[in-house]
Design a protein around this motif. Sequence first.
Motif, PDB file in Angstrom:
ATOM      1  N   ASN A  22       0.825  -1.204   0.000  1.00 47.62           N
ATOM      2  CA  ASN A  22       0.000   0.000   0.000  1.00 47.62           C
ATOM      3  C   ASN A  22       0.865   1.262   0.000  1.00 47.62           C
ATOM      4  OD1 ASN A  22      -2.736  -0.745  -0.142  1.00 47.62           O
ATOM      5  ND2 ASN A  22      -2.736  -1.385   1.999  1.00 47.62           N
ATOM      6  N   CYS A  26       1.029   3.783  -3.248  1.00 49.18           N
ATOM      7  CA  CYS A  26       0.622   5.173  -3.062  1.00 49.18           C
ATOM      8  C   CYS A  26       1.750   6.121  -3.445  1.00 49.18           C
ATOM      9  CB  CYS A  26       0.200   5.398  -1.611  1.00 49.18           C
ATOM     10  SG  CYS A  26      -0.481   7.045  -1.289  1.00 49.18           S
ATOM     11  N   PHE A  40      -6.875   9.342  -5.497  1.00 47.86           N
ATOM     12  CA  PHE A  40      -6.256   8.069  -5.112  1.00 47.86           C
ATOM     13  C   PHE A  40      -6.999   7.462  -3.925  1.00 47.86           C
ATOM     14  CE2 PHE A  40      -3.417   5.305  -2.811  1.00 47.86           C
ATOM     15  CZ  PHE A  40      -2.754   4.602  -3.800  1.00 47.86           C
ATOM     16  N   SER A  41      -7.285   8.280  -2.900  1.00 45.18           N
ATOM     17  CA  SER A  41      -7.992   7.789  -1.709  1.00 45.18           C
ATOM     18  C   SER A  41      -9.360   7.237  -2.067  1.00 45.18           C
ATOM     19  CB  SER A  41      -8.143   8.914  -0.686  1.00 45.18           C
ATOM     20  OG  SER A  41      -6.907   9.427  -0.279  1.00 45.18           O
ATOM     21  N   ARG A  44      -9.102   4.013  -4.104  1.00 48.55           N
ATOM     22  CA  ARG A  44      -8.629   2.931  -3.232  1.00 48.55           C
ATOM     23  C   ARG A  44      -9.760   2.403  -2.357  1.00 48.55           C
ATOM     24  NH1 ARG A  44      -4.486   3.469   1.943  1.00 48.55           N
ATOM     25  NH2 ARG A  44      -4.659   1.268   2.572  1.00 48.55           N
ATOM     26  N   SER A  47     -12.381   0.522  -4.509  1.00 49.29           N
ATOM     27  CA  SER A  47     -11.871  -0.782  -4.946  1.00 49.29           C
ATOM     28  C   SER A  47     -11.830  -1.775  -3.790  1.00 49.29           C
ATOM     29  CB  SER A  47     -10.469  -0.621  -5.545  1.00 49.29           C
ATOM     30  OG  SER A  47     -10.472   0.272  -6.628  1.00 49.29           O
ATOM     31  N   SER A  83      -2.819   9.165   2.072  1.00 51.13           N
ATOM     32  CA  SER A  83      -2.543   9.576   0.695  1.00 51.13           C
ATOM     33  C   SER A  83      -1.910  10.955   0.634  1.00 51.13           C
ATOM     34  CB  SER A  83      -3.837   9.553  -0.127  1.00 51.13           C
ATOM     35  OG  SER A  83      -4.373   8.257  -0.192  1.00 51.13           O
ATOM     36  N   ALA A 207      -4.085   2.924  -7.753  1.00 52.00           N
ATOM     37  CA  ALA A 207      -5.106   3.085  -6.714  1.00 52.00           C
ATOM     38  C   ALA A 207      -5.992   1.851  -6.619  1.00 52.00           C
ATOM     39  CB  ALA A 207      -5.949   4.330  -7.001  1.00 52.00           C
ATOM     40  N   SER A 210      -4.024  -0.912  -4.980  1.00 49.23           N
ATOM     41  CA  SER A 210      -3.919  -0.657  -3.552  1.00 49.23           C
ATOM     42  C   SER A 210      -5.204  -1.036  -2.831  1.00 49.23           C
ATOM     43  CB  SER A 210      -3.587   0.819  -3.302  1.00 49.23           C
ATOM     44  OG  SER A 210      -3.535   1.104  -1.924  1.00 49.23           O
ATOM     45  N   GLY A 211      -6.344  -0.653  -3.401  1.00 51.08           N
ATOM     46  CA  GLY A 211      -7.614  -0.961  -2.758  1.00 51.08           C
ATOM     47  C   GLY A 211      -7.992  -2.423  -2.841  1.00 51.08           C
ATOM     48  N   SER A 215      -5.426  -3.702   0.183  1.00 52.14           N
ATOM     49  CA  SER A 215      -6.399  -3.577   1.270  1.00 52.14           C
ATOM     50  C   SER A 215      -7.363  -4.761   1.292  1.00 52.14           C
ATOM     51  CB  SER A 215      -7.182  -2.257   1.138  1.00 52.14           C
ATOM     52  OG  SER A 215      -6.317  -1.154   1.237  1.00 52.14           O
TER      53      SER A 215
END
Length: 284
Positions: A22, A26, A40-41, A44, A47, A83, A207, A210-211, A215
């Motif tokens: 992550n 980022c 991006f946030s 993420r 997703s 982020s 992004a 990452s999500g 995550s």
Amino acid sequence: MVPSLLHTTILTLLALAAFAGNSVLCRLALTRTDIDPASFSSIRLASGAVTLWLIVRCRRARPELGGSWSSAGALFAYAAAFSFAYMTLPTGAGALLLFGAVQATMIGAGLWAGERMSTGQWGGFVLALGGLAALLLPGLSSPPLGGSVLMLAAGLAWGIYSLQGRHRDDPAGATAGNFLRTLPLAGLLSLAAWPWMRLDGAGVLYAVLSGAFGSGVGYAVWYAALRGLTATRAATVQLCVPVLAAFGGVGFLGEPVTSRLVIAAAAILGGVALVFLRRTDHSG
């Protein structure tokens, strides 16, 4: 059924790599692409929400989503501050600040609730705080103050989120529900940042990865690994996350490894390890 040692080890390594990823994803997105931190946030979180909902949906015909709005608020605060902090922070320093703040929050909450620490544990706690202070002291290699404050805030929010979810009967369902509840907040953030919105294909891809994987899949794998880990071992192995993130920053972003970072990392990680390992000895 408790999973085998090999199975637990593989799951743990995959989860830790996802969590460290992550930070790398980022930082890659915000330094190598044109995407803005608010977008991006939001991508993420969206997703992660979709991925976790699919995971819960595959586990049962009628998925049950738990969580709460207070937990979702803490999750959103973590993701947004994370982020924006990585606009200026190097990968390893950011992960170290995040980790230190999370553990300090959780240890502090335990003390506030009446837990007692031994002399050795206090020594570890002071050592960790000293390492954190050394990392933030002004100097040529100190991380930017604004980004540092944001990452410490992200760690505080993540620590609160973790404390709120410690006793969930279905952590995956609760996490999925919390991610879904962050979507209106993410929408408001994107709306507020509309004048500065920038998107490109690579940034969106980072992004989403990452999500979805860092995550969503990462949390699902971690919850599976927890079935074979004691609480203290689970806390202690997370010491690897900032180290993995730092190596990722070196390998993927060409970031330097400074002596300040190495010394601070040794103090923070060693101090937190003392707290948790001493706790095991004290409890027998």
